[in-house]
Write an enzyme that holds these catalytic residues in place. Structure first.
Site, mmCIF file in Angstrom:
data_model
loop_
_atom_site.group_PDB
_atom_site.id
_atom_site.type_symbol
_atom_site.label_atom_id
_atom_site.label_comp_id
_atom_site.label_asym_id
_atom_site.label_seq_id
_atom_site.Cartn_x
_atom_site.Cartn_y
_atom_site.Cartn_z
ATOM 1 N N HIS A 114 58.358 7.323 14.505
ATOM 2 C CA HIS A 114 57.877 6.356 15.502
ATOM 3 C C HIS A 114 56.412 6.642 15.847
ATOM 4 C CE1 HIS A 114 62.299 6.181 16.839
ATOM 5 N NE2 HIS A 114 62.031 4.999 16.319
ATOM 6 N N LYS B 53 74.250 0.342 21.218
ATOM 7 C CA LYS B 53 74.064 1.499 20.336
ATOM 8 C C LYS B 53 74.616 2.782 20.946
ATOM 9 C CE LYS B 53 70.100 0.261 17.459
ATOM 10 N NZ LYS B 53 68.764 0.682 17.036
ATOM 11 N N ARG C 246 61.229 1.462 6.692
ATOM 12 C CA ARG C 246 61.428 2.690 5.909
ATOM 13 C C ARG C 246 61.905 2.373 4.499
ATOM 14 N NH1 ARG C 246 64.960 4.999 10.664
ATOM 15 N NH2 ARG C 246 65.998 3.147 9.961
ATOM 16 N N SER D 68 66.354 8.141 14.150
ATOM 17 C CA SER D 68 66.894 8.765 15.366
ATOM 18 C C SER D 68 68.349 9.173 15.153
ATOM 19 C CB SER D 68 66.780 7.805 16.549
ATOM 20 O OG SER D 68 65.434 7.564 16.855
#
Length: 177
Positions: free
Chosen positions: A22, A46, A100, A138
């Site tokens: 990030h 989430k 990514r 993450s």
């Protein structure tokens, strides 16, 4: 655009927690905008490890270390509503998204298309993850850290410490998944 008009971008995410990936995108985004607002999303779906307030605080501390590269002002703000409404409230003309892998692109491409339908005055800009950050997520950082692995190359030290503390609390409560 007038000479004195400020280019405002929003970099949204859950940031649970913020990673070096990030921070790489944030640093590079500061070359594209005059003001970058990091929007920390509630995203209860989430099941975040950290509360919204904790994620905002960790993100603020992590970006403070960047020192406003390129003269860009960086702000961190929580939000709980539609991203395009948040971006409009912030006066943003650009949404910044990091990619990514190809799988990221497919999802992000669909999201950018929907966002353009909601507010065609706000563009989405994709930044490819730097080679050293392409694999950092993450979710993986939390999994590795929870299982006792070394996460020092994936997150800033303050985040590593916060994760270490949170995982110790989980173990003490016997609530490790």
């Amino acid at each position: 655009m007038a000479d004195n008009a400020q280019r405002v971008g929003v970099y949204p995410g859950t940031f649970d927690p913020i990673t070096n990936g990030h921070l790489d995108i944030i640093t590079r985004a500061t070359r594209l905008v005059d003001r970058l607002i990091i929007g920390v999303a509630v995203n209860a779906g989430k099941g975040p490890l950290f509360s919204l307030e904790e994620r905002v605080a960790l993100t603020e501390r992590a970006v403070a270390a960047l020192g406003g590269p390129n003269g860009c002002v960086i702000e961190v703000r929580p939000f709980s509503h539609l991203l395009m409404h948040f971006a409009a409230e912030c006066g943003a003309s650009t949404i910044i998204r990091g990619l990514r892998a190809v799988s990221d692109f497919e999802y992000e491409f669909q999201m950018a298309g929907m966002n353009a339908r909601v507010n065609p005055r706000i563009d989405t800009v994709f930044l490819m993850a730097s080679e050293r950050c392409q694999f950092i997520s993450s979710r993986f950082v939390k999994e590795i850290g929870r299982l006792g692995g070394d996460i020092t190359t994936f997150v800033p030290e303050l985040v590593r410490e916060a994760l270490h503390t949170r995982f110790a609390e989980e173990r003490a409560q016997g609530s490790t998944p």
